[in-house]
Write a protein that holds these residues in place. Structure first.
Motif, short mmCIF file in Angstrom:
data_model
loop_
_atom_site.label_atom_id
_atom_site.label_comp_id
_atom_site.label_asym_id
_atom_site.label_seq_id
_atom_site.Cartn_x
_atom_site.Cartn_y
_atom_site.Cartn_z
N VAL A 216 41.44 36.74 37.11
CA VAL A 216 40.88 37.81 37.95
C VAL A 216 39.61 38.38 37.34
O VAL A 216 38.60 38.56 38.03
CB VAL A 216 41.93 38.91 38.19
CG1 VAL A 216 41.28 40.13 38.83
CG2 VAL A 216 43.05 38.40 39.06
N VAL A 217 39.62 38.66 36.03
CA VAL A 217 38.48 39.32 35.40
C VAL A 217 37.23 38.46 35.51
O VAL A 217 36.16 38.93 35.95
CB VAL A 217 38.80 39.65 33.93
CG1 VAL A 217 37.56 40.13 33.21
CG2 VAL A 217 39.90 40.71 33.85
N ILE A 218 37.33 37.19 35.13
CA ILE A 218 36.16 36.31 35.19
C ILE A 218 35.74 36.07 36.64
O ILE A 218 34.55 36.04 36.98
CB ILE A 218 36.45 34.98 34.49
CG1 ILE A 218 36.82 35.23 33.02
CG2 ILE A 218 35.26 34.05 34.58
CD1 ILE A 218 35.74 35.92 32.23
N GLY A 219 36.72 35.93 37.53
CA GLY A 219 36.40 35.72 38.94
C GLY A 219 35.70 36.92 39.55
O GLY A 219 34.76 36.76 40.34
N VAL A 220 36.12 38.13 39.20
CA VAL A 220 35.48 39.34 39.72
C VAL A 220 34.01 39.38 39.31
O VAL A 220 33.13 39.69 40.12
CB VAL A 220 36.22 40.59 39.22
CG1 VAL A 220 35.37 41.84 39.41
CG2 VAL A 220 37.54 40.76 39.95
N PHE A 221 33.72 39.07 38.05
CA PHE A 221 32.34 39.10 37.59
C PHE A 221 31.47 38.08 38.33
O PHE A 221 30.32 38.36 38.69
CB PHE A 221 32.28 38.84 36.08
CG PHE A 221 32.80 39.96 35.25
CD1 PHE A 221 32.63 41.28 35.65
CD2 PHE A 221 33.49 39.73 34.07
CE1 PHE A 221 33.11 42.33 34.89
CE2 PHE A 221 33.97 40.77 33.29
CZ PHE A 221 33.78 42.08 33.71
N SER A 222 32.01 36.90 38.59
CA SER A 222 31.23 35.87 39.29
C SER A 222 30.95 36.28 40.73
O SER A 222 29.81 36.18 41.21
CB SER A 222 31.99 34.54 39.25
OG SER A 222 32.19 34.11 37.92
N TRP A 223 31.97 36.74 41.44
CA TRP A 223 31.78 37.17 42.82
C TRP A 223 30.92 38.42 42.90
O TRP A 223 30.17 38.62 43.87
CB TRP A 223 33.13 37.42 43.49
CG TRP A 223 33.94 36.19 43.73
CD1 TRP A 223 35.15 35.87 43.19
CD2 TRP A 223 33.61 35.10 44.59
NE1 TRP A 223 35.59 34.66 43.64
CE2 TRP A 223 34.66 34.16 44.50
CE3 TRP A 223 32.52 34.82 45.41
CZ2 TRP A 223 34.65 32.97 45.22
CZ3 TRP A 223 32.52 33.63 46.13
CH2 TRP A 223 33.57 32.72 46.03
#
Length: 342
Positions: A216-223
């Motif tokens: 979730v953390v890495i995905g949030v930053f990318s999106w």
């Protein structure tokens, strides 16, 4: 039929798009079959060695046993005949063949046991990361130049390309080994019986928190970054200036006008990223010993279990292509300006 399709352009587009979807699906499955079958190695010999170690193999019947296993796993004949046999079995018998991981269990049963774990953990994590990243990215773009928005953007730039597994290692070291708050491996407490009891559900949440956070953390930053990149150019459009001149509230302008023009590309990007739910987080599942499709795929590749490998790969192919088909059919409904059939 041609005249009817000409009179119904939307139906004509849907038929053409579905036909293209079938061709893409066949082509991707075919490429995957030949790619994995060309990997050097003999899975039957590996399987025979395993049987010898477990003392359930009769060396005197080696030729007959090997021939039987080759036929059962679809490895007899040349590569083209293997391909035809595999496609016939999949399309007309709905059978992927036996799995070397758990012989003689069919490969589809092995995959279906792992699928709920992947969808439950990685699927929900991907959706959650997309929603949070979309909303926070829209706010960061809307409030560009403000200290809080710039701080969030800079943090996202610094951490968006950090691999999932690297963050998973850091979270495991801190919360599992240093603080001992969360378990480091497995999907639930082995002493509990799987079910809908509160104890099991709490254990499921507790054991899945670390792998979910790493995704979730890495995905949030990318999106977040991609949404902000789409939001900033929109802010200079005339229709937003007109909405502000009409006296509309900033929150309504953001949600009803600015964000609506940003989430369409993100919806398409999310459909493309669905394939990573199955195979993009393999190392995360391996690290936490999570019984999902990623771990199943790695174990199958180690022993060249072609039936299971192709089953997992084709499932990812089917998910990505089907998601893109649905999105192509829904985008004209989400945005009336999108008219593919014109």
């Amino acid at each position: 039929m041609r005249s009817w399709l000409a009179a119904h352009p939307l139906a004509s587009y849907a038929v053409r798009r579905f036909g293209l979807y079938l061709v893409e699906l066949w082509g991707a499955v075919t490429v995957a079959f030949f790619f994995f079958r060309l990997i050097p190695g003999d899975p039957i010999q590996t399987f025979i060695q395993t049987l010898q170690q477990n003392y359930v193999y009769n060396a005197a019947a080696s030729a007959a046993v090997i021939e039987r296993y080759r036929s059962e796993f679809g490895l007899d004949g040349n590569l083209f005949s293997q391909y035809l046999h595999y496609m016939y079995r999949v399309l007309f018998q709905q059978d992927l063949g036996p799995s070397l991981l758990n012989y003689p269990t069919p490969a589809q049963d092995v995959i279906m046991r792992a699928l709920p774990w992947t969808v439950g953990l990685l699927g929900l994590s991907a959706v959650l990361a997309w929603v949070i990243g979309l909303l926070v990215g829209a706010l960061a773009g809307w409030r560009r130049g403000k200290p809080g928005a710039d701080l969030v953007t800079n943090v996202a730039i610094a951490l968006s390309h950090v691999p999932y597994y690297f963050l998973a290692l850091i979270l495991t070291f801190i919360f599992a080994y240093q603080l001992a708050w969360l378990p480091a491996r497995s999907a639930y407490n082995a002493r509990l019986t799987p079910g809908l009891s509160p104890e099991f559900l709490f254990s499921l949440l507790k054991y899945g928190l670390l792998p979910s956070l790493s995704i979730v953390v890495i995905g949030v930053f990318s999106w977040l970054l991609s949404t902000r990149m789409l939001m900033v150019p929109v802010l200079g459009e005339d229709y937003l200036t007109y909405a502000q001149a009409k006296g509309l509230r900033p929150r309504k302008i953001l949600t009803k006008y600015a964000l609506r023009n940003c989430y369409l590309p993100q919806v398409t990007a999310f459909g493309i990223s669905l394939g990573f739910i199955f195979n993009g987080n393999v190392l995360v599942e391996q690290l936490f010993n999570y019984p999902g499709l990623g771990a199943t795929l790695v174990n199958a590749i180690q022993i060249l279990d072609f039936n299971t490998i192709l089953g997992v790969t084709n499932l990812a192919i089917f998910a990505v292509l089907t998601a893109n088909l649905i999105l192509d059919l829904l985008l004209p409904l989400l945005d009336p300006r999108v008219k593919y059939w014109r």
